[in-house]
Design an enzyme around this catalytic site. Structure first.
Site, PDB file in Angstrom:
ATOM      1  N   HIS A  23      55.467  87.612  13.225  1.00  0.00           N
ATOM      2  CA  HIS A  23      56.713  88.323  12.917  1.00  0.00           C
ATOM      3  C   HIS A  23      56.809  89.573  13.794  1.00  0.00           C
ATOM      4  O   HIS A  23      56.055  90.523  13.613  1.00  0.00           O
ATOM      5  CB  HIS A  23      56.761  88.668  11.419  1.00  0.00           C
ATOM      6  CG  HIS A  23      56.892  87.437  10.568  1.00  0.00           C
ATOM      7  ND1 HIS A  23      56.808  87.435   9.198  1.00  0.00           N
ATOM      8  CD2 HIS A  23      57.114  86.150  10.917  1.00  0.00           C
ATOM      9  CE1 HIS A  23      56.984  86.201   8.752  1.00  0.00           C
ATOM     10  NE2 HIS A  23      57.154  85.404   9.777  1.00  0.00           N
ATOM     11  N   GLN A  48      57.125  80.603   8.635  1.00  0.00           N
ATOM     12  CA  GLN A  48      57.549  79.275   9.057  1.00  0.00           C
ATOM     13  C   GLN A  48      58.960  79.051   8.466  1.00  0.00           C
ATOM     14  O   GLN A  48      59.599  80.005   8.066  1.00  0.00           O
ATOM     15  CB  GLN A  48      56.572  78.168   8.625  1.00  0.00           C
ATOM     16  CG  GLN A  48      55.252  78.213   9.364  1.00  0.00           C
ATOM     17  CD  GLN A  48      54.368  79.373   8.939  1.00  0.00           C
ATOM     18  OE1 GLN A  48      54.071  79.519   7.766  1.00  0.00           O
ATOM     19  NE2 GLN A  48      53.954  80.175   9.883  1.00  0.00           N
TER      20      GLN A  48
HETATM   21  P1  IMP Z   1      50.463  74.673  12.037  1.00  0.00           P
HETATM   22  O1  IMP Z   1      51.279  75.427  11.030  1.00  0.00           O
HETATM   23  O2  IMP Z   1      49.637  75.562  12.920  1.00  0.00           O
HETATM   24  O3  IMP Z   1      49.661  73.572  11.426  1.00  0.00           O
HETATM   25  O4  IMP Z   1      51.480  73.952  13.053  1.00  0.00           O
HETATM   26  C1  IMP Z   1      52.329  72.873  12.640  1.00  0.00           C
HETATM   27  C2  IMP Z   1      53.679  72.967  13.359  1.00  0.00           C
HETATM   28  O5  IMP Z   1      54.397  74.091  12.867  1.00  0.00           O
HETATM   29  C3  IMP Z   1      53.578  73.144  14.863  1.00  0.00           C
HETATM   30  O6  IMP Z   1      54.667  72.475  15.467  1.00  0.00           O
HETATM   31  C4  IMP Z   1      53.742  74.642  15.051  1.00  0.00           C
HETATM   32  O7  IMP Z   1      54.244  74.976  16.326  1.00  0.00           O
HETATM   33  C5  IMP Z   1      54.751  74.938  13.943  1.00  0.00           C
HETATM   34  N1  IMP Z   1      54.666  76.317  13.458  1.00  0.00           N
HETATM   35  C6  IMP Z   1      53.745  76.852  12.622  1.00  0.00           C
HETATM   36  N2  IMP Z   1      53.983  78.137  12.383  1.00  0.00           N
HETATM   37  C7  IMP Z   1      55.090  78.445  13.066  1.00  0.00           C
HETATM   38  C8  IMP Z   1      55.856  79.637  13.201  1.00  0.00           C
HETATM   39  O8  IMP Z   1      55.563  80.686  12.605  1.00  0.00           O
HETATM   40  N3  IMP Z   1      56.954  79.555  14.007  1.00  0.00           N
HETATM   41  C9  IMP Z   1      57.319  78.405  14.638  1.00  0.00           C
HETATM   42  N4  IMP Z   1      56.639  77.264  14.535  1.00  0.00           N
HETATM   43  C10 IMP Z   1      55.534  77.282  13.757  1.00  0.00           C
END
Ligand code: IMP
Length: 446
Positions: free
Chosen positions: A41, A221
């Site tokens: 953020h 997210q």
């Molecule tokens: P993870 O949350 O690291 O397991 O990632 C799973 C998916 O969510 C991937 O495509 C990441 O790029 C996306 N992602 C996770 N957190 C964020 C965020 O804060 N912003 C944008 N994409 C996110």
């Protein structure tokens, strides 16, 4: 004032941090309810930019208590570093508490996140998720598998040793795990320093509700990355929706006063997964450049595209948005026209307007139908200054037209417009209709 939930309405990176920081000026508590160091953020202060990954953005304001809520998965070492950096920069201004129910991301989870991505890649390259590799998925998997280690356990050395032994035993399939006794020693050390922050957080928030204090639930997210309602399997591992914010905080639905969705005036996505309105070529490169579209956590370049009303209508209903904040309108300034996807046509000729296919492959095959809205001028210093002094009335008329259009099409009033990265570059439009739930928020922002 009650409980206000902030939810990302796209694929993440909608400037939730900026809007939450803006609203936090009126909050007593700011609570992160899910995710962990996968979030980034960004907040632009007079002192410079700050990127928060695990600490809620209330920390930047004196008199605000920031809560790492029960629904989070936190990397203890990274959290300690984040706290230290904020302290060194003089930005650790509020109070911080960490739920005893939040789970710890351990070194095993980082190994497992990388291993899982490699396994997907070796089996079927299109199955790679492009995770942030921060251990999020494996930490939530262990949480639901009941192997996880909560912060309440992390800070009790004997309990930590016992839980760690069990966790290691649950992963016979993982080779090259870091040495358990070393992990135990490292974690115990960090845990001792984090222990003063660890508390039962729900009773604190319940008492705040009783005292009618304002609580802001800071989304991380976004709804389209929700493990159930997003573009599965290309999603994160928790529920970044309004419902998830309640589970992740321990607050009841009956206390929610408003649900604010945050959407950019265009769209971005980072990591793998369907993105129907993606724009490539020169225009894509232009949006990436003008919007500074590079991941705040991983540094990856984000894919860019046009605003997708099919997805936005779906997400609005899923979350029950009482209003929207429209961000980064300045990035589109200077374009002759601004396309917006109003419906999809499927390969079989079916038209979809507000409910996208649940199947990611089907979603990837739809053809968006665009409405072209007239563009608005570039945001030069003079325009920025006028908006600052005169408020929403100074917004360009074609931008107002765009705002009205998006509000009408989603049936959610746009209450704020953000037109630059700086803290003060957000303008309140007032409540253009909207539901009764938004009554609470006008008291905050007016
Ligand atoms: P993870 O949350 O690291 O397991 O990632 C799973 C998916 O969510 C991937 O495509 C990441 O790029 C996306 N992602 C996770 N957190 C964020 C965020 O804060 N912003 C944008 N994409 C996110």
């Amino acid at each position: 004032m009650g409980v206000i939930v902030v939810v990302g309405a796209q694929f993440g990176d909608e400037a939730k941090g900026k809007i939450t920081d803006y609203l936090a000026a009126q909050a007593r508590y700011v609570v992160r309810t899910g995710g962990g160091p996968n979030a980034g953020h960004s907040i632009h202060l007079a002192e410079g930019a700050v990127v928060l990954h695990q600490v809620p953005c209330g920390i930047l304001r004196a008199g605000v208590t920031s809560v790492c809520g029960p629904g989070m998965v936190l990397d203890p070492k990274a959290l300690e570093e984040e706290i230290r950096t904020l302290q060194e920069r003089g930005l650790f201004r509020g109070e911080l508490i960490i739920s005893e129910r939040a789970h710890a991301i351990l070194p095993t989870h980082l190994v497992e996140d990388a291993w899982e991505e490699e396994l997907r890649s070796a089996t079927n390259p299109t199955a790679v998720l492009g995770t942030t590799r921060r251990g999020i998925g494996p930490a939530y998997a262990d949480r639901y598998g009941r192997w996880g280690i909560r912060f309440g356990e992390l800070i009790r050395p004997a309990k930590l040793a016992e839980r760690l032994e069990l966790l290691y035993a649950s992963k016979p399939y993982l080779k090259n795990l870091p040495d358990r006794s070393q992990v135990l020693a490292d974690l115990s050390e960090v845990a001792t320093r984090l222990a003063p922050y660890v508390r039962p957080t729900e009773p604190i928030l319940w008492s705040a509700v009783e005292r009618n204090e304002s609580i802001l639930l800071e989304g991380a997210q976004s709804a389209l990355l929700d493990v159930d309602f997003g573009t599965y399997p290309y999603v994160t591992s928790h529920h970044p929706t309004s419902a998830g914010a309640l589970v992740g905080s321990g607050l009841p639905p009956s206390e929610v006063t408003a649900v604010i969705g945050i959407t950019k005036a265009y769209a971005t996505r980072v990591g793998a997964g369907p993105f129907p309105t993606e724009v490539a070529g020169d225009m894509g490169a232009y949006l990436q450049r003008e919007g500074g579209e590079r991941g705040a956590t991983t540094g990856r370049l984000r894919q860019v595209g046009w605003l997708d009303l099919v997805l936005l209508r779906y997400v609005a209903r899923l979350n029950g948005f009482s209003s929207l904040a429209l961000t980064k309108v300045d990035v589109l300034g200077g374009l002759d026209e601004v396309p917006v996807a109003v419906q999809y046509v499927t390969p079989s000729g079916e038209t979809l307007t507000n409910y996208p296919p649940a199947d990611a492959e089907e979603l990837a095959r739809v053809t968006p139908v665009y409405e072209k809205m007239p563009g608005w001028p570039k945001f030069n210093e003079r325009l920025v200054e006028r908006i600052r002094s005169e408020g929403a009335a100074a917004l360009p008329s074609t931008l107002k037209q765009f705002i009205d259009y998006v509000g009408r099409e989603t049936r959610v009033p746009i209450e704020w417009v953000s037109y630059g990265p700086r803290r003060e570059q957000t303008v309140w439009l007032g409540r253009s209709g909207g539901r009764t739930a938004a009554a609470g928020i006008s008291a905050w922002a007016g």
